[in-house]
Structures are given as C-alpha cells and as structure tokens.
Design an enzyme around this catalytic site. Structure first.
Site, PDB file in Angstrom:
ATOM      1  N   ALA A 212       0.847  -1.193   0.000  1.00  0.00           N
ATOM      2  CA  ALA A 212       0.000   0.000   0.000  1.00  0.00           C
ATOM      3  C   ALA A 212       0.884   1.245   0.000  1.00  0.00           C
ATOM      4  CB  ALA A 212      -0.900  -0.019   1.232  1.00  0.00           C
ATOM      5  N   GLY A 214       2.895   4.369   1.057  1.00  0.00           N
ATOM      6  CA  GLY A 214       3.488   4.775   2.331  1.00  0.00           C
ATOM      7  C   GLY A 214       3.999   3.656   3.199  1.00  0.00           C
ATOM      8  N   THR A 215       4.020   2.441   2.670  1.00  0.00           N
ATOM      9  CA  THR A 215       4.496   1.338   3.504  1.00  0.00           C
ATOM     10  C   THR A 215       6.007   1.196   3.439  1.00  0.00           C
ATOM     11  OG1 THR A 215       3.858  -0.094   1.670  1.00  0.00           O
ATOM     12  CG2 THR A 215       2.432  -0.076   3.601  1.00  0.00           C
ATOM     13  N   GLY A 216       6.676   2.050   2.690  1.00  0.00           N
ATOM     14  CA  GLY A 216       8.137   2.034   2.704  1.00  0.00           C
ATOM     15  C   GLY A 216       8.773   1.312   1.538  1.00  0.00           C
ATOM     16  N   LYS A 217       8.087   1.248   0.412  1.00  0.00           N
ATOM     17  CA  LYS A 217       8.647   0.541  -0.741  1.00  0.00           C
ATOM     18  C   LYS A 217       9.897   1.255  -1.263  1.00  0.00           C
ATOM     19  CE  LYS A 217       4.693   0.848  -2.960  1.00  0.00           C
ATOM     20  NZ  LYS A 217       3.823   1.419  -1.917  1.00  0.00           N
ATOM     21  N   GLU A 434     -12.730 -12.717  11.303  1.00  0.00           N
ATOM     22  CA  GLU A 434     -11.553 -13.507  10.924  1.00  0.00           C
ATOM     23  C   GLU A 434     -11.353 -14.683  11.875  1.00  0.00           C
ATOM     24  OE1 GLU A 434     -10.220 -13.104   8.096  1.00  0.00           O
ATOM     25  OE2 GLU A 434     -11.227 -11.198   7.690  1.00  0.00           O
ATOM     26  N   HIS A 437     -13.509 -17.522  10.700  1.00  0.00           N
ATOM     27  CA  HIS A 437     -12.884 -18.273   9.604  1.00  0.00           C
ATOM     28  C   HIS A 437     -11.838 -19.245  10.163  1.00  0.00           C
ATOM     29  CE1 HIS A 437     -14.582 -16.208   6.181  1.00  0.00           C
ATOM     30  NE2 HIS A 437     -14.042 -15.028   6.469  1.00  0.00           N
TER      31      HIS A 437
HETATM   32  P1  ADP Z   1       6.087   4.049  -0.587  1.00  0.00           P
HETATM   33  O1  ADP Z   1       7.207   4.097  -1.579  1.00  0.00           O
HETATM   34  O2  ADP Z   1       5.720   2.650  -0.191  1.00  0.00           O
HETATM   35  O3  ADP Z   1       4.888   4.850  -0.941  1.00  0.00           O
HETATM   36  P2  ADP Z   1       7.966   5.448   1.023  1.00  0.00           P
HETATM   37  O4  ADP Z   1       9.099   4.505   0.957  1.00  0.00           O
HETATM   38  O5  ADP Z   1       8.028   6.612   0.114  1.00  0.00           O
HETATM   39  O6  ADP Z   1       6.606   4.693   0.774  1.00  0.00           O
HETATM   40  O7  ADP Z   1       7.773   5.920   2.521  1.00  0.00           O
HETATM   41  C1  ADP Z   1       7.588   7.250   2.856  1.00  0.00           C
HETATM   42  C2  ADP Z   1       8.230   7.548   4.189  1.00  0.00           C
HETATM   43  O8  ADP Z   1       7.565   6.873   5.234  1.00  0.00           O
HETATM   44  C3  ADP Z   1       9.655   7.096   4.276  1.00  0.00           C
HETATM   45  O9  ADP Z   1      10.518   8.051   3.779  1.00  0.00           O
HETATM   46  C4  ADP Z   1       9.843   6.877   5.767  1.00  0.00           C
HETATM   47  O10 ADP Z   1      10.140   8.078   6.418  1.00  0.00           O
HETATM   48  C5  ADP Z   1       8.475   6.422   6.212  1.00  0.00           C
HETATM   49  N1  ADP Z   1       8.403   4.967   6.292  1.00  0.00           N
HETATM   50  C6  ADP Z   1       7.605   4.169   5.567  1.00  0.00           C
HETATM   51  N2  ADP Z   1       7.771   2.882   5.903  1.00  0.00           N
HETATM   52  C7  ADP Z   1       8.704   2.840   6.859  1.00  0.00           C
HETATM   53  C8  ADP Z   1       9.323   1.785   7.593  1.00  0.00           C
HETATM   54  N3  ADP Z   1       8.984   0.507   7.424  1.00  0.00           N
HETATM   55  N4  ADP Z   1      10.257   2.112   8.506  1.00  0.00           N
HETATM   56  C9  ADP Z   1      10.607   3.402   8.700  1.00  0.00           C
HETATM   57  N5  ADP Z   1      10.072   4.437   8.034  1.00  0.00           N
HETATM   58  C10 ADP Z   1       9.120   4.180   7.116  1.00  0.00           C
HETATM   59 ZN    ZN Z   2     -14.306 -13.222   5.505  1.00  0.00          ZN
END
Ligand code: ADP
Ligand code: ZN
Length: 627
Positions: A212, A214-217, A434, A437
């Site tokens: 999703a 903002g998950t840190g990809k 859940e 299930h």
């Molecule tokens: P995505 O690419 O999944 O949309 P981002 O890598 O750009 O997300 O994440 C945005 C910011 O959120 C990062 O720069 C960081 O500051 C923070 N962040 C997101 N996931 C993490 C994580 N697992 N650990 C630490 N910081 C995170």
């Molecule tokens: Zn279900």
C-alpha cells in the site's frame, strides 16, 4: 546547449530589427522627403541636379538656393535649411509626363534597382524564425526535450534521479523484517558481483515490491542500494509515458544505457503500474505509446544479464493490473510484499522516527503504536513530525504525550476521510469475523490449515484476512472438501451473527465465493442428490480472455434453473447450520482468538495452535493430526 540556441535566435531577431531601424533612420535623415507635387514644381523651376529612379521612389539632389520663389515659405525653410545641395526623396506616382519633363529640364536621370533583401527578410525569414522559436518553446513546455532539447528527445537525463549514495540503511527501515530478509541476497550480490559471477550463480534481474502507499517501498529499495553502497537510479513509471509515440521507449533505452555505465547499481521504477498496465485494454483499444514503452522495457530486461550488476527494482500498489508479461521468469520474477505494519512493527517504526526527537520521559510509544492500527510507515513518520512541530510551536523542551494525542487526532481524522483506518467497533467486528474463519478452518478435517490470521487492512476491500496454507497442490476435490471450504467461507459471517446478532457488508466476498462453490457442485459436478448426475452448465467462461458468458445463455429449462437455485440454497443453509453449531461449541476459542487479534492484530500459526491447545475444549485430534 539548447538554451543557447534559443537565445541566439532571439539575438538574431533583435539584431535584424535593429539594422532595419537604423537603415531607415539614416536613410531618412539624409534624404528629405517631399511631396510629388513639390518635386514637379522644383523640377520645372530647374532646382534639381540629378535624380535616380526606382519602381517606387525617386531620389536625387536639389540646390537649396532660391527655394522661396518656388515653394511656400514654410516648406522652403523646412527643405532648404542652409546652403548647398540637398538630398531628397519622394514616392513615385504614375506620371507618363515624368520622363519628358526631366528631359525638358535637362536633369540627368538614371534607373536604379531597388535592393529587396530587407523585404525578403521581412516577408519570409522572420516569420520562419518566429515560428521556429515558438515551436521549440512549446516542445520544451511539454517536457519532451528535458534539458536535452529538441535534438535530444528521449534522453531521460532530466527525469532520472541519480543518487551516488542513498545514505539509507536497513536500520532506517523498521517493521518489515521479512522483506529485508528477502532482499539481503541482493545486497550481497551487489557488494561483490564477481564472486557470484565466478560461481555462476543466478541472480534475479527484477524485484517487484508490492504494498500500500506509504508502507516504505521506496525506502526499502533505497536501503538495498545504501547497504550495498551502489548508485541508485530512480524514475517514475508515469514519467515514461509521454504524449509522443516513441519517446518513452527511447527513455527506457537511455535509462538502461546509463545504468550499464554505472553498474553495479540499482534501477528503481516507482509506480510500475502506470507503465505496465496490461496491454490492449485501453478505451481506444490500447495505448500505443504505453505499449511501445512497455515492450521496450521487456526487451531491455531480456537483453541484459543480471550478472553485469544491474538490479531492477519496481514498486506498485496495484499488482493485479500489471501486464503478466512483466512477471514472467527473467523479468520481475521476485516479489516482495509489504503489509501495513502490525503493532510490533509500528512500535519499531516509531522508534526509528523518534531517534532524533527529544521525548518527554512519560511518552509511551507502546501506547502510540496501539492507537494507530491501519497506519502505514509514512503515516507514523508524519505523526512524529506533527507532534514535534506542535511541541516546538509551544516552545516546549521535549515532545510529550499531549502532543502525540493532538497529532493523532488530526491525522486520524485525515485518514478516516480517506477511509484508511478502522474505528474500534469495526476492528472488533473484523476480529470476530476472521477468528470465525480460522476456528472453523481448524476444526474441519478437509479444510486447509490456517497459516496466519490478520486484522490489518490489506489491499482494497479486504479489512482482514485469514491465510490458509494448502497442504498440497490439489487438482481434484472431493465433495466433502468442497463442503468444508463452504463452511470456512461462511464462518466469518456466522461468527458476526452469533456475537453481534448482526452482519456487516464485509462478508460479501465470502458469500459470493461460497455460493459459487455450491452452484458448481450442483450444476457442474453432479454432486446433488436432487438433480442427479448431470452437468447443466457450460464452462463458465468464454474461451477468450476469461470473460464471463453473458447472462441468460444456458442449456436447461426454467424449472431446472429453479431446482438448481433451491439446491444451492439448501447446501448453503445446511452449511450455515453446521458452522453455527461448531462456533457455538467453540465460543471460548472464538472469543480468545478475537481478543488476541485485537491486541496483536496478527496471529501466526504457532501462536494459534498454542492458544487453542490451552483451552479446555481443545480441538479434536483429527484436525491437528494433519499438520
Ligand atoms: P512508498 O514508496 O511505499 O509509498 P515510502 O518509501 O516513500 O513509501 O515511505 C515514505 C516515508 O515513510 C519514508 O521516507 C519513511 O520516512 C516512512 N516509512 C515508511 N515505511 C517505513 C518503515 N517501514 N520504517 C521506517 N520508516 C518508514
Ligand atoms: Zn471473511
């Protein structure tokens, strides 16, 4: 280079205009313009010395003495200031008498060819130049040329962000240890590609990170580059897709060329879905430019050997719309999934982001983590930042819990609007759903074992999930197995019914799938006593593209259709009754698991087995024996 070129065009235009004005100015200053009638008067009075004739003008010299006798005083003064000969000019009119008069006055006259270069310039070259300047300006506005300009279309230098050192390490990425683990191998490879080359090891070319927003990809990909100490080239999938056919493809080619020069390095393509949507599904029957770009990407990926040290990473939050060709072996065949962080993960992420923040001693990050279900890493980073800003505004020495609470309120309100977090009531409903299930799956002989139960929202639509681990690959399913599947699917809904006396819309997909299985049992597999051994339904998809057959194509009567519906309903209502009994008997297990889910959000198989074994009504041996 292109900037200079544009400038020189403007310089040139300015110079031309200046020359024209100067010429005009000097010409005018030296030759006194007079009316044709005045010219004729002067001619007859014998004041002219010699003239030159062109198609349009007559120029010449006149003697200024005694003009008063010929012209009115004012004009004579104006024309004949001072002594000696003066140059004059007049516009030629159609006058057949002119030559005769000149002869009569004994004035020497000569024809002259008008110089046309200025007119030519004005009528032809200047508009062309203006047009060219306008055109190059527009091209630049469309972002086509980047700063490479018109002559370098397709060079993607402007859009590729190159970081020699990302400065991000795995220590900056928290809560997604599994994903880190999976990428460790790639870090190792980038650190010493020769070693892998020598041993002939096969390294993946493409890694697709799914998760999703903002998950840190992006963060994770940067961390891989940082850990390996290699350059990081980023480009966004949407940057590839341009208005002009062929530009995107040229950019892909250039990107890979750049990467090869920098190897070992990482190419990171953000928003791969913008570029890699399945081909041929556009409104106009496809999108030529995108398809060309995608094809070029596939060609480049096939064309180079990962052993050269270039790893392509890509991120998407919509893997389901990607063109399957991208996921084939030799392309993005390694997939790393990032879920939204669970309680522990959120705690760890908060720890990372508060590293450089001065916290008041009473701040309990544990509690903050507990208050933020559904938050992604970026949301947590945002939360810490908001809290710190608030503390700074109030001029405090440290960030305290009040700051966190205030920041939380603000962010939750924002996220709720975007439908990204659950309220506590919803969370409880999902937990029981859940748990239902999971408990039923564990108590059915033929159902797949539960690998993981989670109430962390995943993807679009699903609020939680129960992941089952098939014990083996199955091609043939017995009736009893199908029935157990239906039971498991209905269990979420039944659990909600039992506990809350009400059901939510979250069970919709479960119900549809259960109905599907029941219908297939009756109409395709001949598993119904009532209707007997007959297949009533054609295969349910057309041979092409897996599209469902239009409604209403069927090869049986209305009566049979009703009978099928009745059978399906019977199978489902019997299943529901069985599930109700199971869950009523195992109410303690249901409550315990739901409670655990509310606390921890994710329960893995090992924890689940422990939890159930600890209950007095431990599940029958038969269910556990199959592990
Ligand atoms: P995505 O690419 O999944 O949309 P981002 O890598 O750009 O997300 O994440 C945005 C910011 O959120 C990062 O720069 C960081 O500051 C923070 N962040 C997101 N996931 C993490 C994580 N697992 N650990 C630490 N910081 C995170
Ligand atoms: Zn279900």
């Amino acid at each position: 280079m292109e900037r200079k070129q544009a400038f020189s065009i403007w310089y040139f235009l300015i110079a031309v205009t200046a020359v024209m004005l100067l010429q005009d100015f000097f010409g005018r200053q030296h030759a006194q313009p007079i009316a044709y009638s005045e010219f004729k008067q002067l001619l007859r009075a014998g004041k002219l010395a010699e003239v030159a004739l062109t198609d349009q003008l007559i120029t010449g010299t006149l003697s200024a003495e005694g003009l008063e006798g010929v012209l009115p005083k004012a004009r004579a003064d104006a024309i004949g200031k001072g002594q000696g000969p003066h140059r004059f000019t007049t516009v030629r009119v159609d006058d057949p008498q002119l030559i005769a008069d000149l002869e009569a006055a004994k004035v020497s006259y000569a024809g002259q060819i008008e110089s046309k270069w200025l007119a030519t310039l004005l009528s032809w070259i200047v508009p062309a130049l203006v047009f060219f300047a306008l055109w190059s300006f527009l091209i630049r506005r469309m972002g086509m040329g980047g700063h490479g300009g018109v002559l370098e279309i397709g060079k993607s230098k402007a859009k590729v962000y190159l970081e020699k050192q990302t400065g991000v390490t795995f220590a900056d990425v928290a809560g997604i240890d599994e994903a880190k683990q999976e990428l460790m191998e790639i870090v190792e490879f980038l650190r010493s590609p020769e070693r892998y080359r020598r041993l002939g090891g096969k390294i993946p070319k493409g890694v697709l990170i799914v998760g999703a927003p903002g998950t840190g990809k992006t963060l994770l990909a940067k961390a891989v580059a940082g850990e390996a100490g290699v350059p990081f080239l980023t480009i966004s999938g949407s940057d590839f897709v341009e208005m002009f056919v062929g530009v995107g493809a040229a950019r892909v080619r250039d990107l890979f060329k750049q990467a090869e020069e920098k190897a070992p390095c990482i190419i990171f393509i953000d928003e791969l879905d913008a570029l890699g949507k399945a081909r041929g599904v556009g409104v106009w029957g496809g999108h030529d430019e995108r398809e060309q770009t995608l094809n070029q990407l596939l060609v480049e990926m096939d064309g180079f050997e990962s052993n050269r040290g270039v790893i392509i990473m890509a991120a998407t939050n919509r893997p389901e719309i990607l063109d399957p060709a991208l996921l084939r072996p030799g392309r993005f065949d390694r997939h790393v999934a990032i879920d939204k962080p669970d309680l522990k993960g959120r705690r760890a992420i908060l720890a990372v982001h508060t590293r450089n923040v001065k916290l008041a001693p009473e701040v309990d990050l544990e509690r903050v983590a507990a208050l933020t279900p559904g938050f992604a890493g970026a949301d947590l980073a945002n939360l810490v930042n908001e809290a710190a800003l608030r503390a700074a505004r109030e001029d405090k020495g440290a960030v305290d819990m009040r700051d966190f609470d205030a920041a939380l309120d603000r962010i939750v309100a924002g996220l709720e609007k975007k439908n990204r977090v659950m309220n506590p009531k919803e969370k409880e409903t999902v937990a029981y759903h859940e748990a239902g299930h999971a408990i039923v799956a564990e108590s059915r002989t033929y159902a797949d074992r539960v690998a993981k139960v989670s109430i962390i929202p995943r993807g679009i639509g699903a609020l939680g999930y129960t992941q089952q681990q098939p014990t083996e690959d199955r091609y043939l399913l017995k009736q009893s197995e199908l029935l157990d599947r239906i039971d498991v699917l209905l269990a979420g809904r039944v659990a909600e019914e039992i506990v809350f006396g009400d059901v939510s819309t979250g069970a919709q997909n479960d119900l549809a799938r259960a109905t599907d299985i029941a219908r297939s049992m009756v109409s395709r597999y001949g598993m119904s006593a009532e209707l007997g051994l007959a297949a009533f339904e054609e295969p349910r998809t057309t041979p092409f593209l897996n599209t469902p057959l239009p409604e209403g194509i069927r090869s049986y009567s209305e009566r049979t259709a009703q009978a099928i519906d009745a059978e399906v309903r019977k199978i489902l209502s019997e299943a529901r009754e069985r599930v109700r009994q199971t869950l009523a008997a195992k109410r303690a297990a249901l409550d315990a698991l739901a409670k655990r889910l509310l606390e921890q959000e994710v329960v893995e198989r090992a924890a689940l087995v422990d939890l159930l074994a600890a209950l007095p009504e431990a599940l029958p041996r038969a269910a556990c024996a199959r592990e």
